[in-house]
Design a protein around this motif. Structure first.
Motif, short mmCIF file in Angstrom:
data_model
loop_
_atom_site.label_atom_id
_atom_site.label_comp_id
_atom_site.label_asym_id
_atom_site.label_seq_id
_atom_site.Cartn_x
_atom_site.Cartn_y
_atom_site.Cartn_z
N CYS A 1 5.04 -1.33 27.40
CA CYS A 1 6.20 -2.19 27.14
C CYS A 1 5.90 -3.32 26.17
CB CYS A 1 6.80 -2.76 28.42
SG CYS A 1 7.45 -1.51 29.49
N GLY A 2 4.81 -3.19 25.42
CA GLY A 2 4.56 -4.15 24.35
C GLY A 2 5.54 -3.90 23.21
N MET A 3 5.62 -4.83 22.25
CA MET A 3 6.57 -4.63 21.15
C MET A 3 6.21 -3.42 20.30
SD MET A 3 9.19 -6.39 21.27
CE MET A 3 9.88 -6.28 19.61
N GLY A 4 4.95 -2.99 20.39
CA GLY A 4 4.56 -1.78 19.67
C GLY A 4 5.36 -0.58 20.12
N ALA A 5 5.65 -0.52 21.41
CA ALA A 5 6.43 0.59 21.94
C ALA A 5 7.83 0.60 21.34
CB ALA A 5 6.50 0.49 23.46
N GLU A 6 8.40 -0.58 21.21
CA GLU A 6 9.75 -0.70 20.66
C GLU A 6 9.77 -0.27 19.18
OE1 GLU A 6 12.55 -1.29 22.09
OE2 GLU A 6 13.70 -1.35 20.22
N ILE A 7 8.78 -0.76 18.45
CA ILE A 7 8.73 -0.43 17.02
C ILE A 7 8.49 1.07 16.84
CG2 ILE A 7 7.42 -0.81 14.88
CD1 ILE A 7 6.93 -3.73 15.99
N ALA A 8 7.58 1.62 17.65
CA ALA A 8 7.30 3.06 17.55
C ALA A 8 8.55 3.88 17.87
CB ALA A 8 6.17 3.43 18.52
N ALA A 9 9.31 3.43 18.87
CA ALA A 9 10.53 4.16 19.23
C ALA A 9 11.55 4.10 18.09
CB ALA A 9 11.12 3.58 20.51
N GLU A 10 11.69 2.93 17.51
CA GLU A 10 12.64 2.78 16.40
C GLU A 10 12.23 3.66 15.21
OE1 GLU A 10 15.48 0.67 15.60
OE2 GLU A 10 15.73 0.63 17.77
N CYS B 1 2.39 5.23 10.30
CA CYS B 1 2.62 3.90 10.88
C CYS B 1 1.66 3.64 12.03
CB CYS B 1 4.07 3.81 11.36
SG CYS B 1 4.49 2.21 12.09
N VAL B 2 0.95 2.54 11.95
CA VAL B 2 0.10 2.08 13.06
C VAL B 2 0.53 0.65 13.41
CG1 VAL B 2 -2.25 1.52 13.81
CG2 VAL B 2 -1.85 3.50 12.32
N ILE B 3 0.78 0.45 14.69
CA ILE B 3 1.17 -0.89 15.13
C ILE B 3 -0.01 -1.52 15.85
CG2 ILE B 3 2.83 -2.22 16.49
CD1 ILE B 3 4.23 0.92 16.21
N VAL B 4 -0.32 -2.74 15.48
CA VAL B 4 -1.48 -3.43 16.05
C VAL B 4 -0.99 -4.69 16.77
CG1 VAL B 4 -3.71 -4.48 15.55
CG2 VAL B 4 -2.86 -2.63 14.08
N HIS B 5 -1.24 -4.76 18.07
CA HIS B 5 -0.96 -6.04 18.75
C HIS B 5 -1.97 -6.32 19.84
CE1 HIS B 5 1.04 -4.19 22.29
NE2 HIS B 5 1.93 -3.57 21.51
N GLY C 1 0.82 -1.20 0.00
CA GLY C 1 0.00 0.00 0.00
C GLY C 1 0.86 1.26 0.00
N THR C 2 0.22 2.40 -0.07
CA THR C 2 0.97 3.64 -0.22
C THR C 2 0.66 4.68 0.85
OG1 THR C 2 -0.79 4.31 -1.73
CG2 THR C 2 1.26 3.51 -2.73
N ASP C 3 -0.45 4.52 1.59
CA ASP C 3 -0.91 5.60 2.47
C ASP C 3 -0.51 5.42 3.93
OD1 ASP C 3 -2.12 6.66 0.25
OD2 ASP C 3 -4.05 5.67 0.64
N VAL C 4 -0.48 4.19 4.40
CA VAL C 4 -0.20 3.95 5.81
C VAL C 4 0.39 2.54 5.95
CG1 VAL C 4 -2.58 3.15 6.22
CG2 VAL C 4 -1.18 3.87 8.16
N THR C 5 1.32 2.39 6.89
CA THR C 5 1.90 1.08 7.16
C THR C 5 1.25 0.50 8.42
OG1 THR C 5 4.00 1.78 6.21
CG2 THR C 5 4.04 -0.17 7.65
N LEU C 6 0.62 -0.64 8.28
CA LEU C 6 0.06 -1.33 9.45
C LEU C 6 1.01 -2.47 9.80
CD1 LEU C 6 -3.72 -1.55 8.37
CD2 LEU C 6 -2.53 0.29 9.60
N VAL C 7 1.56 -2.39 11.02
CA VAL C 7 2.55 -3.39 11.45
C VAL C 7 1.90 -4.28 12.50
CG1 VAL C 7 4.82 -3.72 12.51
CG2 VAL C 7 4.39 -1.70 11.08
#
Lengths: 326, 359
Positions: A267-276, A257-261, A202-208
């Motif tokens: 302290c979920g992995m979403g926090a780590e990915i968002a920080a990176e 970027c939106v992280i879904v878990h 896709g081109t508009d948003v990354t869903l991780v």
């Protein structure tokens, strides 16, 4: 070729690798005659016998410690914990021993073990059967944490996990065990670890996302497409170590970027990915990085679990919110 | 009421605290050279232990757990093992590991804070020290699964302390060894103390050996100050494990003639005079007097042995003190078979920082 479920793909991978490598040993509670409570080891006892498919006494720390001892001495144990909520007695063995055997002996010994367990909510199970605590293991140096989300990835990633020379936590989303079927060629081909899979371009948003939330995230992406938002969907698959290259390349393209878990937020992995992402792709971002996650509470019993698991609706809402961000 | 089962816990001793034989000697002990060899090792281990404590006190070694008074347990165990057996230690096992291809300097490196102390050049199978108390008997059972699966004529031996017998893992390891008939020997070095908690405060069980019975395997007590008894019972247990896949628990009764580690001060809890009373039973003088009685040890030999040990230990200390630290980035180099790309940046960062010295 017949289509099979995710749990059947697990069985298929175990059978393939047990045939190929006589050092692969399956152990755990009820994995023998019963074929495992989810039938992930169905038929393996008949095919490979009780030396290779071992019903253990009922003690999870023992399963963990036994697997460490076996792995250090040349076997490749694939140890099953019945539910993620029951893996905790073995955490001492996993963190203090399996994860650091190679490091603390400076490579003299190693611990090639796979710890498998079903995980996640959404199957109307009793309490302690619905945990998503992958971050505990993702925080532990020396481990790999691998989570399949389709029958094909279950097969290919489990083969890779068993063949990996280091310990792997292999988390199987129980909600997806029998959700979708796929043709899975039994060709013994492993899929790469430490690598994300881009499931939708896709081109508009990354869903991780990863694990069972791949289902809701893909559904959300389909709806968003109808609503004019073209979402890219990434299945992280190996959450430790993280393949940030794929995620960053995608965010640089989409700007969002939106992280879904399913796991709790803090302290979920979403926090780590968002920080990176914020450290390495800030200037590509057109909106804040957002998370759609389980809540910072105990995963509820069956009657409320649907309120806990991030819904397609929640994902859509957050995506629309950041699409409108000025 | 009827009795459905009865159990017993035997006790083994050959040489009492006055160096008198209490039983007919087992075959191995009729070989005076073998006894003298163990005597030499116990002496070496005690002198090494004393040196290690001195190094810690002068800031040249980290925290170190003394084995003073417990030499017979470790030397006896190590001497009874075969090369192809697998040893799963706790952290007080100097007397065993020096008989397993481990250099004394490796032991100093480990307690000096260097992981290379676990990277034995001449031993590719034994496990490293296990610091989380009581977690390692499970590794022994797992290793025994591997030995049995690969049809090797070898056994696993693991040691833990008396405190470790309160851990669930200790029972779980014996339980699976019993039900799967695993070639493994469990040894408890019962030195009467788990840091400050006495054996009596640890459990209401009359013996620690009887904990085996609940797991369906035999348990026996051994005079851990009598190296003849230690060696003989371990030898028998290993033979049974190798040949018949029958696990056993051996409780070695001894006394910790030291603090728990150099970071401990036993005066805070150890009743006065008990150490002096227990010293009368200590293992080295007990064997020396016996060796003198049978005419295979003399004061000249003693002096020569002490000089030889001192020379070896001094050389070891020199080697240890002149071992440069590992490169800082080594903290990443053995984490995985191949370091994942995700952590390479951190490795480069620590490499740039380099070794940061204390103080």
């Amino acid at each position: 070729m017949a289509e099979i479920t995710l749990v059947e793909a697990i069985t298929q991978a175990l059978a393939y690798e047990m045939q190929a490598d006589p050092n692969v040993i399956v152990l755990g509670e009820d994995v023998g005659k019963d074929g495992g409570v989810f039938r992930a080891t169905l038929g393996l006892l008949d095919k490979f016998g009780p030396d290779r498919v071992r019903d253990t006494p009922l003690a999870e720390s023992m399963i963990g410690g036994l697997a460490v001892g076996m792995a250090v001495q040349g076997l490749k144990p694939v140890a099953e914990f019945q539910f993620m909520g029951f893996i905790y007695p073995a955490v001492d063995q996993i963190i203090n021993h399996a994860a650091r055997m190679r490091n603390r002996t400076r490579g003299r010994l190693s611990c090639p073990v796979v710890f498998r367990t079903p995980y996640g909510a959404g199957i109307h199970a009793p309490e302690h059967h619905s945990e998503s605590t992958e971050a505990i293991f993702a925080h532990t140096p020396g481990l790999r944490v691998v989570i399949p989300s389709s029958p094909r990835r279950a097969y290919g990633l489990l083969l890779a996990a068993i063949r990996d020379p280091d310990p792997v936590i292999f988390l199987e989303p129980s909600r997806l065990y029998r959700w979708a079927k796929q043709e899975v060629p039994d060709d013994g081909k492993a899929l790469p670890l430490d690598t994300c899979f881009t499931l939708r371009v896709g081109t508009d948003v990354t869903l991780v996302t990863w694990g069972a939330m791949v289902k809701e995230t893909l559904e959300a992406a389909s709806k968003l497409a109808e609503e004019g938002v073209n979402a890219e969907v990434i299945d992280v698959a190996t959450i430790k170590p993280l393949d940030m290259d794929t995620i960053l390349a995608s965010v640089e393209k989409t700007g969002r970027c939106v992280i879904v878990h399913e796991a709790p937020r803090t302290c979920g992995m979403g926090a780590e990915i968002a920080a990176e992402v914020s450290e390495k792709a800030l200037l590509s971002l057109q909106a804040p990085v957002k998370r759609v996650t389980g809540y910072d509470t105990v995963v509820p019993y069956a009657r409320l679990e649907k309120s806990y698991i991030p819904s397609v609706e929640r994902i859509r809402e957050v995506v629309h919110l950041i699409m409108e961000f000025a | 009421m009827k009795v459905v089962a009865r159990f017993e816990v035997p006790y083994y001793q050959y040489l009492d605290e006055n160096s008198q034989l209490t039983e007919k000697l087992p075959t191995f002990a009729k070989d005076a050279d073998s006894l003298a060899a163990m005597y030499r090792l116990m002496t070496l281990v005690r002198l090494f232990d004393t040196k290690a404590i001195a190094l810690q006190r002068t800031g040249k070694l980290g925290t170190y757990p003394s084995i003073r008074g417990q030499e017979a347990v470790f030397v006896g165990v190590g001497h009874a093992m075969h090369k192809e057996d697998i040893f799963v230690p706790y952290y007080r096992d100097v007397g065993v590991v020096i008989q397993r291809g481990v250099n004394l300097s490796d032991i100093l490196l480990y307690w000096g804070g260097d992981e290379r102390g676990n990277c034995y050049a001449n031993n590719k199978q034994d496990f490293p020290y296990s610091v989380p108390v009581g977690s390692q008997p499970l590794h022994a059972s797992g290793a025994a699964v591997a030995l049995k699966y690969h049809k090797k004529k070898a056994a696993v031996l693991t040691i833990c302390g008396d405190g470790a017998t309160s851990q669930g893992d200790f029972y779980e390891a014996m339980n699976v060894a019993g039900v799967w008939k695993l070639p493994v020997v469990f040894v408890v070095c019962n030195n009467q103390w788990a840091i400050s908690v006495s054996r009596g405060a640890q459990t209401a069980a009359q013996t620690l050996a009887q904990k085996a019975i609940a797991a369906g395997i035999p348990g026996e007590q051994v005079d851990g100050n009598d190296i003849i008894a230690v060696h003989h019972r371990v030898e028998m247990a290993l033979k049974k494990a190798r040949e018949q896949h029958e696990p056993v628990l051996l409780e070695m009764l001894c006394y910790r003639q030291s603090d728990h580690t150099t970071a401990d001060d036993a005066r805070r809890y150890e009743p006065p005079k008990i150490r002096e009373q227990e010293w009368k039973k200590e293992p080295i003088m007990r064997l020396r007097r016996y060796l003198e009685q049978i005419g295979v040890w003399s004061e000249d030999q003693e002096q020569a042995l002490l000089a030889e040990c001192e020379h070896n230990i001094n050389q070891t200390v020199e080697d240890y003190l002149h071992t440069p630290p590992q490169p800082a980035e080594s903290m990443f180099d053995y984490l995985y078979a191949t370091l994942p790309k995700a952590y390479q940046e951190q490795r480069e960062l620590v490499k740039k920082i380099g070794v940061v010295h204390h103080g």
